[in-house]
Write an enzyme that holds these catalytic residues in place. Structure first.
Site, PDB file in Angstrom:
ATOM      1  N   ARG A   6       3.167 -55.492-111.158  1.00 35.84           N
ATOM      2  CA  ARG A   6       4.415 -55.489-111.918  1.00 35.84           C
ATOM      3  C   ARG A   6       4.941 -56.922-111.892  1.00 35.84           C
ATOM      4  O   ARG A   6       4.687 -57.663-110.948  1.00 35.84           O
ATOM      5  CB  ARG A   6       5.441 -54.570-111.264  1.00 35.84           C
ATOM      6  CG  ARG A   6       5.030 -53.114-111.192  1.00 35.84           C
ATOM      7  CD  ARG A   6       6.038 -52.302-110.371  1.00 35.84           C
ATOM      8  NE  ARG A   6       5.669 -50.902-110.307  1.00 35.84           N
ATOM      9  CZ  ARG A   6       4.996 -50.360-109.284  1.00 35.84           C
ATOM     10  NH1 ARG A   6       4.642 -51.087-108.238  1.00 35.84           N
ATOM     11  NH2 ARG A   6       4.688 -49.076-109.305  1.00 35.84           N
TER      12      ARG A   6
ATOM     13  N   ARG B 122      -0.722 -54.849-117.058  1.00 37.52           N
ATOM     14  CA  ARG B 122      -0.899 -53.864-115.981  1.00 37.52           C
ATOM     15  C   ARG B 122      -1.714 -52.676-116.486  1.00 37.52           C
ATOM     16  O   ARG B 122      -2.664 -52.232-115.834  1.00 37.52           O
ATOM     17  CB  ARG B 122       0.485 -53.427-115.497  1.00 37.52           C
ATOM     18  CG  ARG B 122       0.509 -52.486-114.323  1.00 37.52           C
ATOM     19  CD  ARG B 122       1.945 -52.410-113.800  1.00 37.52           C
ATOM     20  NE  ARG B 122       2.195 -51.266-112.968  1.00 37.52           N
ATOM     21  CZ  ARG B 122       1.884 -51.182-111.673  1.00 37.52           C
ATOM     22  NH1 ARG B 122       1.299 -52.203-111.075  1.00 37.52           N
ATOM     23  NH2 ARG B 122       2.169 -50.101-110.988  1.00 37.52           N
TER      24      ARG B 122
ATOM     25  N   HIS C 168       1.287 -46.463-107.341  1.00 33.77           N
ATOM     26  CA  HIS C 168       1.938 -45.288-107.910  1.00 33.77           C
ATOM     27  C   HIS C 168       2.058 -44.189-106.864  1.00 33.77           C
ATOM     28  O   HIS C 168       1.124 -43.941-106.112  1.00 33.77           O
ATOM     29  CB  HIS C 168       1.137 -44.742-109.094  1.00 33.77           C
ATOM     30  CG  HIS C 168       1.201 -45.596-110.303  1.00 33.77           C
ATOM     31  ND1 HIS C 168       0.207 -45.600-111.255  1.00 33.77           N
ATOM     32  CD2 HIS C 168       2.136 -46.478-110.742  1.00 33.77           C
ATOM     33  CE1 HIS C 168       0.532 -46.445-112.218  1.00 33.77           C
ATOM     34  NE2 HIS C 168       1.693 -46.988-111.924  1.00 33.77           N
TER      35      HIS C 168
ATOM     36  N   LYS D 167       7.614 -51.246-105.203  1.00 37.26           N
ATOM     37  CA  LYS D 167       8.819 -50.421-105.331  1.00 37.26           C
ATOM     38  C   LYS D 167       9.082 -49.673-104.034  1.00 37.26           C
ATOM     39  O   LYS D 167       8.152 -49.330-103.309  1.00 37.26           O
ATOM     40  CB  LYS D 167       8.640 -49.411-106.463  1.00 37.26           C
ATOM     41  CG  LYS D 167       8.752 -49.987-107.847  1.00 37.26           C
ATOM     42  CD  LYS D 167       8.664 -48.839-108.851  1.00 37.26           C
ATOM     43  CE  LYS D 167       8.912 -49.330-110.256  1.00 37.26           C
ATOM     44  NZ  LYS D 167       8.844 -48.213-111.213  1.00 37.26           N
TER      45      LYS D 167
ATOM     46  N   TYR E 110      -1.508 -44.750-117.746  1.00 34.32           N
ATOM     47  CA  TYR E 110      -2.053 -46.083-117.964  1.00 34.32           C
ATOM     48  C   TYR E 110      -3.482 -46.045-118.492  1.00 34.32           C
ATOM     49  O   TYR E 110      -4.003 -47.049-118.936  1.00 34.32           O
ATOM     50  CB  TYR E 110      -2.052 -46.872-116.646  1.00 34.32           C
ATOM     51  CG  TYR E 110      -0.700 -47.322-116.207  1.00 34.32           C
ATOM     52  CD1 TYR E 110      -0.367 -48.673-116.213  1.00 34.32           C
ATOM     53  CD2 TYR E 110       0.253 -46.424-115.782  1.00 34.32           C
ATOM     54  CE1 TYR E 110       0.882 -49.092-115.813  1.00 34.32           C
ATOM     55  CE2 TYR E 110       1.502 -46.824-115.374  1.00 34.32           C
ATOM     56  CZ  TYR E 110       1.808 -48.165-115.400  1.00 34.32           C
ATOM     57  OH  TYR E 110       3.042 -48.580-115.001  1.00 34.32           O
TER      58      TYR E 110
ATOM     59  N   HIS F  86       3.871 -55.554-118.872  1.00 35.66           N
ATOM     60  CA  HIS F  86       3.358 -54.243-118.482  1.00 35.66           C
ATOM     61  C   HIS F  86       2.058 -53.909-119.228  1.00 35.66           C
ATOM     62  O   HIS F  86       1.236 -53.127-118.739  1.00 35.66           O
ATOM     63  CB  HIS F  86       4.413 -53.168-118.698  1.00 35.66           C
ATOM     64  CG  HIS F  86       4.439 -52.144-117.617  1.00 35.66           C
ATOM     65  ND1 HIS F  86       4.973 -52.381-116.373  1.00 35.66           N
ATOM     66  CD2 HIS F  86       3.961 -50.886-117.587  1.00 35.66           C
ATOM     67  CE1 HIS F  86       4.830 -51.303-115.627  1.00 35.66           C
ATOM     68  NE2 HIS F  86       4.218 -50.389-116.339  1.00 35.66           N
TER      69      HIS F  86
END
Length: 186
Positions: free
Chosen positions: A29, A137, A160, A55, A169, A134
């Site tokens: 990210r 990614r 994730h 995250k 994705y 993104h």
């Protein structure tokens, strides 16, 4: 095309090549990229890794792709901040307002000054609707899956929490040549 777009003989070009390679080979990210510090380049079991702060304060270690490692090494050599372990890995190359260069590159600058700039120069921006950080990614995830990576490993690699997010994705199913339309015969 995107990796070759920045000039290889300028500090900005070396930095931008290293950033693009880091994004394309590791599926980061942009916030993760901007948070990287020099000390996040770590040897683990004899292999260079990136320590990614993701995250929800999750930390993951990604083995570095040799191309990204080479480009980061070239950038650090030219920039001269390899020994500033607590400093940001990717920094501005000029700052007309304050002159301070020992701060991290911001997420908006990554988008505007690198992704959009080189996307426009290569024609990718015109041909890919919604091209952004993104997109790189998603491209990295799809590329890994196309070349035999297990979706569970790609889930961990991207950070994730749920594999269903990783499936979003996966662009392998959206290739027109794979459509049942082309399997119909009368």
């Amino acid at each position: 095309m995107l990796l070759d777009a920045p000039p290889a003989n300028t500090l900005k070009g070396k930095r931008d090549r290293a950033i693009l390679a880091t994004l394309l080979y590791h599926g980061l990210r942009r916030e993760e990229l901007c948070r990287l510090q020099v000390k996040d380049l770590q040897q683990r079991s004899g292999v260079q890794h990136l320590c990614i702060h993701g995250k929800r304060e999750k930390i993951r270690f990604l083995p570095m792709h040799p191309m990204a490692q080479r480009l980061i090494d070239e950038y650090l050599e030219a920039a001269g901040h390899r020994d500033d372990q607590k400093g940001p890995l990717f920094r501005p190359v000029n700052n007309n307002i304050t002159g301070t260069l020992d701060k991290p590159l911001g997420p908006q600058a990554v988008y505007t000054c690198i992704i959009r700039k080189y996307g426009k120069e290569t024609g990718i921006l015109a041909s890919v609707n919604g091209f952004c950080v993104h997109s790189l990614r998603s491209t990295a995830a799809t590329n890994a899956l196309e070349h035999g990576s297990d979706i569970g490993k790609v889930q961990e690699w991207l950070g994730h929490a749920n594999v269903s997010t990783t499936r979003l994705y996966d662009r392998r199913k959206s290739r027109p040549e794979e459509s049942p339309t082309f399997r119909v015969k009368y």
